[in-house]
Design a protein around this motif. Structure first.
Motif, PDB file in Angstrom:
ATOM      1  N   LYS A  55       0.836  -1.204   0.000  1.00  0.00           N
ATOM      2  CA  LYS A  55       0.000   0.000   0.000  1.00  0.00           C
ATOM      3  C   LYS A  55       0.869   1.251   0.000  1.00  0.00           C
ATOM      4  N   GLU A  56       1.899   1.269   0.833  1.00  0.00           N
ATOM      5  CA  GLU A  56       2.791   2.435   0.891  1.00  0.00           C
ATOM      6  C   GLU A  56       3.499   2.640  -0.438  1.00  0.00           C
ATOM      7  N   LEU A  57       3.984   1.560  -1.042  1.00  0.00           N
ATOM      8  CA  LEU A  57       4.697   1.677  -2.313  1.00  0.00           C
ATOM      9  C   LEU A  57       3.778   2.194  -3.418  1.00  0.00           C
ATOM     10  N   LYS A  58       2.562   1.649  -3.476  1.00  0.00           N
ATOM     11  CA  LYS A  58       1.616   2.080  -4.502  1.00  0.00           C
ATOM     12  C   LYS A  58       1.252   3.553  -4.336  1.00  0.00           C
ATOM     13  N   ASN A  59       0.994   3.954  -3.096  1.00  0.00           N
ATOM     14  CA  ASN A  59       0.658   5.363  -2.855  1.00  0.00           C
ATOM     15  C   ASN A  59       1.850   6.265  -3.137  1.00  0.00           C
ATOM     16  N   THR A  60       3.052   5.801  -2.800  1.00  0.00           N
ATOM     17  CA  THR A  60       4.249   6.598  -3.085  1.00  0.00           C
ATOM     18  C   THR A  60       4.427   6.789  -4.583  1.00  0.00           C
ATOM     19  N   ALA A  61       4.198   5.732  -5.363  1.00  0.00           N
ATOM     20  CA  ALA A  61       4.309   5.850  -6.826  1.00  0.00           C
ATOM     21  C   ALA A  61       3.316   6.876  -7.361  1.00  0.00           C
ATOM     22  N   THR A  62       2.108   6.872  -6.815  1.00  0.00           N
ATOM     23  CA  THR A  62       1.106   7.857  -7.240  1.00  0.00           C
ATOM     24  C   THR A  62       1.541   9.263  -6.865  1.00  0.00           C
ATOM     25  N   GLN A  63       2.086   9.414  -5.658  1.00  0.00           N
ATOM     26  CA  GLN A  63       2.562  10.730  -5.218  1.00  0.00           C
ATOM     27  C   GLN A  63       3.736  11.199  -6.073  1.00  0.00           C
ATOM     28  N   MET A  64       4.605  10.275  -6.487  1.00  0.00           N
ATOM     29  CA  MET A  64       5.719  10.645  -7.360  1.00  0.00           C
ATOM     30  C   MET A  64       5.186  11.124  -8.709  1.00  0.00           C
ATOM     31  N   ARG A  65       4.132  10.473  -9.197  1.00  0.00           N
ATOM     32  CA  ARG A  65       3.520  10.922 -10.454  1.00  0.00           C
ATOM     33  C   ARG A  65       2.982  12.349 -10.322  1.00  0.00           C
ATOM     34  N   MET A  66       2.384  12.659  -9.194  1.00  0.00           N
ATOM     35  CA  MET A  66       1.867  14.008  -8.981  1.00  0.00           C
ATOM     36  C   MET A  66       3.000  15.025  -8.989  1.00  0.00           C
ATOM     37  N   LYS A  67       4.121  14.680  -8.387  1.00  0.00           N
ATOM     38  CA  LYS A  67       5.257  15.595  -8.370  1.00  0.00           C
ATOM     39  C   LYS A  67       5.830  15.781  -9.774  1.00  0.00           C
ATOM     40  N   VAL A  68       5.838  14.711 -10.554  1.00  0.00           N
ATOM     41  CA  VAL A  68       6.308  14.801 -11.943  1.00  0.00           C
ATOM     42  C   VAL A  68       5.443  15.783 -12.731  1.00  0.00           C
ATOM     43  N   VAL A  69       4.129  15.601 -12.657  1.00  0.00           N
ATOM     44  CA  VAL A  69       3.209  16.470 -13.398  1.00  0.00           C
ATOM     45  C   VAL A  69       3.369  17.923 -12.953  1.00  0.00           C
ATOM     46  N   ASP A  70       3.491  18.130 -11.651  1.00  0.00           N
ATOM     47  CA  ASP A  70       3.567  19.489 -11.120  1.00  0.00           C
ATOM     48  C   ASP A  70       4.852  20.194 -11.546  1.00  0.00           C
ATOM     49  N   MET A  71       5.970  19.491 -11.458  1.00  0.00           N
ATOM     50  CA  MET A  71       7.237  20.169 -11.797  1.00  0.00           C
ATOM     51  C   MET A  71       7.323  20.462 -13.293  1.00  0.00           C
ATOM     52  N   ILE A  72       6.783  19.562 -14.129  1.00  0.00           N
ATOM     53  CA  ILE A  72       6.801  19.819 -15.572  1.00  0.00           C
ATOM     54  C   ILE A  72       5.841  20.954 -15.917  1.00  0.00           C
ATOM     55  N   TYR A  73       4.706  21.003 -15.237  1.00  0.00           N
ATOM     56  CA  TYR A  73       3.771  22.126 -15.429  1.00  0.00           C
ATOM     57  C   TYR A  73       4.450  23.453 -15.080  1.00  0.00           C
ATOM     58  N   LYS A  74       5.147  23.502 -13.960  1.00  0.00           N
ATOM     59  CA  LYS A  74       5.796  24.741 -13.526  1.00  0.00           C
ATOM     60  C   LYS A  74       6.961  25.111 -14.441  1.00  0.00           C
ATOM     61  N   ALA A  75       7.652  24.101 -14.959  1.00  0.00           N
ATOM     62  CA  ALA A  75       8.782  24.363 -15.866  1.00  0.00           C
ATOM     63  C   ALA A  75       8.312  24.755 -17.258  1.00  0.00           C
ATOM     64  N   LYS A  76       7.039  24.376 -17.563  1.00  0.00           N
ATOM     65  CA  LYS A  76       6.493  24.558 -18.924  1.00  0.00           C
ATOM     66  C   LYS A  76       7.316  23.808 -19.962  1.00  0.00           C
TER      67      LYS A  76
END
Length: 278
Positions: A7-28
């Motif tokens: 459960k922790e690993l799966k949730n961590t992977a999802t959270q990492m995906r959110m960070k990926v999307v956010d940083m690429i959005y901010k970087a444009k």
């Protein structure tokens, strides 16, 4: 190896995906598609298997991670920040001038990066060299390497594969991120790869074919790799979905190197938040 639940690993992977999307959005700018397809097995490596110390990034006995497909560094940066290699607010500086987080990983700028990559095909050769050094120096560390399916169209990949077989580098674990999409279309359209698992097997590798988004299968396969001392380098042939986790990005080569706008970023967050396991 860390004691962490599925459960922790799966949730961590999802959270990492959110960070990926956010940083690429901010970087444009950036590469979301391949970062998201590699998120599950990269998360498993960093948060369960790798023997590393964020306070001592250059520790001689650490496990190594090589992104041969260096453009997917946002997923690696997300993991490194979460583990404490650098403050999380540094993620907001992705691709900015002077930032340690360049568009491809730089070992001279960012702590936790074991080798600078970006020119496709070269990373696996570097990983094989690291694994060979470990054998020569009688070290117990593992070398993990992430290779793109489009990247295997580079001849140097197969020179490195041959070298790893010759020197019996069973401390080398390679993930082939098989999402069957690259910048210009499907791999079959650009340059057919055939069966990559069979190709690595023909080069003398131990090949384990998996669903690259099934965390239980990822971990069970890594356990097999750790237990196998047969002198064969390991290839985990992972079937994945480019853009995994974000509906409008999935299976679309247009999201290979495109940044989301605010509305797309918000939609991605809504979808990913819904995937978190309570």
């Amino acid at each position: 190896m860390k004691d962490v639940s599925m459960k922790e690993l799966k949730n961590t992977a999802t959270q990492m995906r959110m960070k990926v999307v956010d940083m690429i959005y901010k970087a444009k700018s950036g590469h979301p598609g391949g970062s998201l397809s590699a998120a599950d097995f990269v998360t498993a490596c960093y948060f369960k298997y790798m023997n590393i110390d964020p306070k001592n990034p250059g520790w001689e006995d650490r496990d190594r991670m090589v992104l041969s497909k260096g453009h997917v560094c946002p997923i690696q940066y997300a993991c490194l920040a979460t583990l404490g290699y650098f403050p999380e607010d540094v993620l907001d500086t992705l691709r900015k001038e002077g930032s340690m987080l360049q568009g491809h990983p730089s070992m001279n700028k960012c702590p936790g990066i074991d080798i600078s990559t970006g020119s496709l095909g070269q990373g696996l050769a570097c990983a094989a060299g690291m694994a060979l050094a470990g054998k020569i120096n009688k070290k117990d560390y593992k070398v993990f390497c992430v290779v793109g399916d489009g990247e295997t169209q580079e001849g140097e990949i197969w020179e490195a594969a041959n070298t790893a077989h010759k020197y019996e580098l069973d401390n080398l674990i390679v993930f082939v991120d098989f999402n069957n999409l690259q910048i210009d279309g499907t791999c079959d359209q650009v340059m057919p790869n055939g069966d990559l698992g069979e190709k690595f097997k023909s080069f003398g590798w131990e090949v384990l074919e998996i669903d690259g988004h099934d965390m239980e299968e990822i971990c069970a396969t890594l356990d097999k790799c750790y237990a196998s001392k047969n002198g064969k380098p390991k290839c985990i042939y992972a079937h994945t979905i480019k853009g995994k986790g974000v509906s409008y990005m999935e299976n679309s080569c247009s999201w290979h190197g495109t940044a989301p706008n605010k509305e797309e970023r918000d939609q991605a967050f809504e979808e990913l938040n819904a995937q978190l396991i309570p």
